[in-house]
Design an enzyme around this catalytic site. Sequence first.
Site, PDB file in Angstrom:
ATOM      1  N   ASP A 177     -14.133   0.847  -5.656  1.00 25.79           N
ATOM      2  CA  ASP A 177     -13.055   0.605  -4.698  1.00 25.79           C
ATOM      3  C   ASP A 177     -13.165  -0.786  -4.086  1.00 25.79           C
ATOM      4  O   ASP A 177     -14.224  -1.420  -4.092  1.00 25.79           O
ATOM      5  CB  ASP A 177     -13.094   1.670  -3.597  1.00 25.79           C
ATOM      6  CG  ASP A 177     -11.709   2.049  -3.100  1.00 25.79           C
ATOM      7  OD1 ASP A 177     -10.772   1.250  -3.277  1.00 25.79           O
ATOM      8  OD2 ASP A 177     -11.565   3.149  -2.534  1.00 25.79           O
ATOM      9  N   ASP A 220     -16.646  11.219  -3.537  1.00 29.81           N
ATOM     10  CA  ASP A 220     -16.047   9.993  -3.003  1.00 29.81           C
ATOM     11  C   ASP A 220     -16.875   9.445  -1.843  1.00 29.81           C
ATOM     12  O   ASP A 220     -18.078   9.730  -1.720  1.00 29.81           O
ATOM     13  CB  ASP A 220     -14.587  10.275  -2.607  1.00 29.81           C
ATOM     14  CG  ASP A 220     -13.690   9.048  -2.739  1.00 29.81           C
ATOM     15  OD1 ASP A 220     -13.717   8.205  -1.821  1.00 29.81           O
ATOM     16  OD2 ASP A 220     -12.965   8.940  -3.751  1.00 29.81           O
ATOM     17  N   ASP A 221     -16.265   8.722  -0.967  1.00 29.47           N
ATOM     18  CA  ASP A 221     -16.923   7.990   0.112  1.00 29.47           C
ATOM     19  C   ASP A 221     -17.709   8.933   1.030  1.00 29.47           C
ATOM     20  O   ASP A 221     -17.351  10.094   1.216  1.00 29.47           O
ATOM     21  CB  ASP A 221     -15.842   7.262   0.916  1.00 29.47           C
ATOM     22  CG  ASP A 221     -16.391   6.161   1.800  1.00 29.47           C
ATOM     23  OD1 ASP A 221     -17.617   5.983   1.853  1.00 29.47           O
ATOM     24  OD2 ASP A 221     -15.574   5.478   2.440  1.00 29.47           O
ATOM     25  N   ASP A 273      -2.776   5.133  -3.738  1.00 33.53           N
ATOM     26  CA  ASP A 273      -3.249   6.164  -2.820  1.00 33.53           C
ATOM     27  C   ASP A 273      -2.156   7.185  -2.511  1.00 33.53           C
ATOM     28  O   ASP A 273      -2.425   8.197  -1.857  1.00 33.53           O
ATOM     29  CB  ASP A 273      -3.735   5.531  -1.512  1.00 33.53           C
ATOM     30  CG  ASP A 273      -5.111   4.892  -1.652  1.00 33.53           C
ATOM     31  OD1 ASP A 273      -5.783   5.135  -2.665  1.00 33.53           O
ATOM     32  OD2 ASP A 273      -5.505   4.139  -0.737  1.00 33.53           O
ATOM     33  N   ASN A 299     -11.200  -2.097  -0.523  1.00 36.16           N
ATOM     34  CA  ASN A 299     -10.213  -1.619   0.446  1.00 36.16           C
ATOM     35  C   ASN A 299      -9.709  -2.664   1.424  1.00 36.16           C
ATOM     36  O   ASN A 299      -9.257  -2.309   2.516  1.00 36.16           O
ATOM     37  CB  ASN A 299     -10.788  -0.431   1.217  1.00 36.16           C
ATOM     38  CG  ASN A 299     -10.662   0.865   0.434  1.00 36.16           C
ATOM     39  OD1 ASN A 299      -9.604   1.185  -0.093  1.00 36.16           O
ATOM     40  ND2 ASN A 299     -11.762   1.598   0.321  1.00 36.16           N
ATOM     41  N   TRP A 345       0.841  -1.193   0.000  1.00 37.72           N
ATOM     42  CA  TRP A 345       0.000   0.000   0.000  1.00 37.72           C
ATOM     43  C   TRP A 345       0.882   1.250   0.000  1.00 37.72           C
ATOM     44  O   TRP A 345       1.839   1.346   0.754  1.00 37.72           O
ATOM     45  CB  TRP A 345      -0.930  -0.006   1.210  1.00 37.72           C
ATOM     46  CG  TRP A 345      -1.796   1.228   1.276  1.00 37.72           C
ATOM     47  CD1 TRP A 345      -2.765   1.593   0.396  1.00 37.72           C
ATOM     48  CD2 TRP A 345      -1.735   2.256   2.266  1.00 37.72           C
ATOM     49  NE1 TRP A 345      -3.324   2.789   0.772  1.00 37.72           N
ATOM     50  CE2 TRP A 345      -2.710   3.226   1.918  1.00 37.72           C
ATOM     51  CE3 TRP A 345      -0.957   2.460   3.405  1.00 37.72           C
ATOM     52  CZ2 TRP A 345      -2.927   4.376   2.677  1.00 37.72           C
ATOM     53  CZ3 TRP A 345      -1.175   3.600   4.160  1.00 37.72           C
ATOM     54  CH2 TRP A 345      -2.156   4.543   3.797  1.00 37.72           C
TER      55      TRP A 345
END
Length: 807
Positions: free
Chosen positions: A505, A393-394, A572, A507, A226
């Site tokens: 996405d 986004d979220d 990210d 995650n 990540w």
Amino acid sequence: MTISVAGQVFCCDTLASSYWFRVTDQGHLEHLYYGPRLGCASRNSDATPPGRLSPDSTPSTSAPSDIETTAQALAWKRTAQIGSTVAYSQSDLTYSLDVLPLEWSGMGYGDYRYSPIEALMPDGAFASDFTYEGHSITQGALPIDGLPSAYIDSPADAATLTVTLRDESGLRLDLIYTVFEQVNAITRRAVVVNETDDAVTLHRLLSGMIDLPGRDFVMSTFDGGWIKETHRHDRPVSPGMTVNSSTTGASSNRHNPGFLLAESTARQNSGWVYGFNLVYSGNHLGVVEGANHGLVRVALGINDHCFAWRLSPGERFDSPEMVLTFSDAGYNGVSHNFHDFVSQHIVRGQWKHKPRPVLLNNWEAHFFDFTERKLLDLARGARDLGVELFVLDDGWFGQRNNDTASLGDYTVNRKKLPSGLRGFGEKLNDMGLDFGLWFEPEMVNEDSDLYRNHPEWAVRIPGRRNTQGRNQYVLDLTNPDVQDYIIDSVGDVLDSAPITYVKWDMNRHLSDAWSPTCPAGEFYHRYMLGLYRVLEEIFDARPHILLESCSSGGNRFDLGILCYSPQVWASDDTDPVERLAIQGGLSYLYPPSTMGAHVSASPHQQTLRATPLSTRFNVAAFGMLGYELDLRYLTRLERQEIAQQIEYYKAHRETLQYGRFSRVDNPKANKIQWQVVARDGSEAVAGFFQTLAQASESNDQLRVEGLDPSQTYTVDTRPQYLYLKRFGELLKHILPIELHPDGAILRTAGKFYKMTDCVEHYVADGAALAAGIGLNNQFVGSHYNPDTRLLGDFGSTLYSIKAVDHE
């Protein structure tokens, strides 16, 4: 012809490569050659199927063709029995599978290298020996039921060879080779068909393997984790096995499925390089094995980790496609082949060659804390800078105020969005912006209505302690009911508002792999089959939507997902210094048109590193450009610079997104250079990047490759700003009075006044540019003037190269 047959020899030709193999007297497929084109199709060949010669048969008395003669010259010789080997047949003691270069190898007959197949046979043994039975040649490509694969616009774009092999148990194996002539790529896959009377259990079935003569190979893999994905790592191929794999349930940010083999002297533009990749998004396994007599075995396919697939009589199993390419023009040559293959035969639909929009994503500006008013204020500011797409986004659904709740509940949070998605989207459209939306449909929070109603849909092992990642479970996509729920719920949201872009996405990694719908050994692969069905059902019906896949950044960046998602969020990490390694690593396997790349605030959330706004753009420009900024905190000059960045990107969008991308060798360890040349050769953009500055830096050269040597070009710097705050106390040496470097006067001046970095202009022909033109001196500790390049740490410059119209 791209595929031809001469006697026992099969030839697969592309524009610049040839791939040859033949059937041995014992019926095995012997690899002969993979390298620069030998012109197989131009020599005498016929469509006669190669027949299997038994040990006591009489060979044909007809004269061998040029191809057969050349094949014999190319073949790996066996004129002596190698000690400690097992002879396949007492009739020929030199014939040992362990020292033959093969196209496929079974198990239990003397080949002790890694086998692409491990199957528990009806007789209870793992032994398998697949020998030639027949072949067929088809114009076009053969799709795979349930799996994505390379596609073609016309049957003329490819040709397919199917070679059928059979084990003495009756188990059938089809090896399928598809040749994409124009892009110098070949795909391979394996299909096992159970034509026995009893069940067979596959414990491993890779897509393909090849034994190459060793050339002092270096293996390049693209690894990380990540926020540090796809860093290139090189290791020499030596005796033993090197594995490039993922067991996370996805292709993973740890090890991308693609890898390279290059002779040790290869550079960006010279030397033999082989490339391998997989059209698959799940657990993968790539193997490179140095054998003890000079051969190197390469195999790639689905990881056999926790894999067991039972085939009843009459059933079949299809492996995903393995992609092979070769170039004798170095790493860039292989990259160009991969880029063309992805652009022409992987990415599909309306967005295949369509200009991608410049977007602004609200995540780093707001996280979960937003209102419709905040969003619209941000959108207006983005519109004024030239942004074309606003991505929410979220945090827009359920009680999603943090990452512990509401995944799976895709009902709009009316407190945040009183106008709903439709009303909000229409307001964006009225501003002249398109509307994009974030989802994470493969996941569910324990604190959600979906989980409360269907706890059995979460991936968990009954009776065991279960694990979560980022406070969420994975939904069981092996279950058709779960697939249907996602298809319906996401589809309803997309149809409810004017949405033209989706960020999809994922995650967390898969764990607790178990489902009541399938045996445990089939879980990982059936999950991928379920995901592919979901993506196909949702987005085939809505071709106007641009899908950008994301999985905590680049956790699922692969050819399989690119069949549905024309671009993927690369990481990210938006620190441009890190992105040089991340995007640079990806560029060996994938074109820039597949890479989501954004400009964000500095210091960067992921590294705390401060970088110039110019460098953040200069790196992101070699991808699908976006911004993640809270525009309220930008100065007037920063807004002005961003507007100029976007204007520049739009002016060169076709070249930057779909031109010919290359990496340029630079002798200095602190320099990285990228370039992209327009397909018609009319222009190029070169990026010159410096990591850490050195004291009294020596002169730099700019090399631009791939241009017409006789054409004249202008070379111009893209103007970029230098901000007063960067120079701190040094300003006192040039000001008539001494001012506090962090005082109110200079802070205020810094909002309205800037310097322009050195602007250069040159005229040279393509030959001179390929050799390298000299650039102005960098700052060397003294004698600053307007012609001095002020890069410093993490500085960079874009150069625009344009052909001069002599008319």
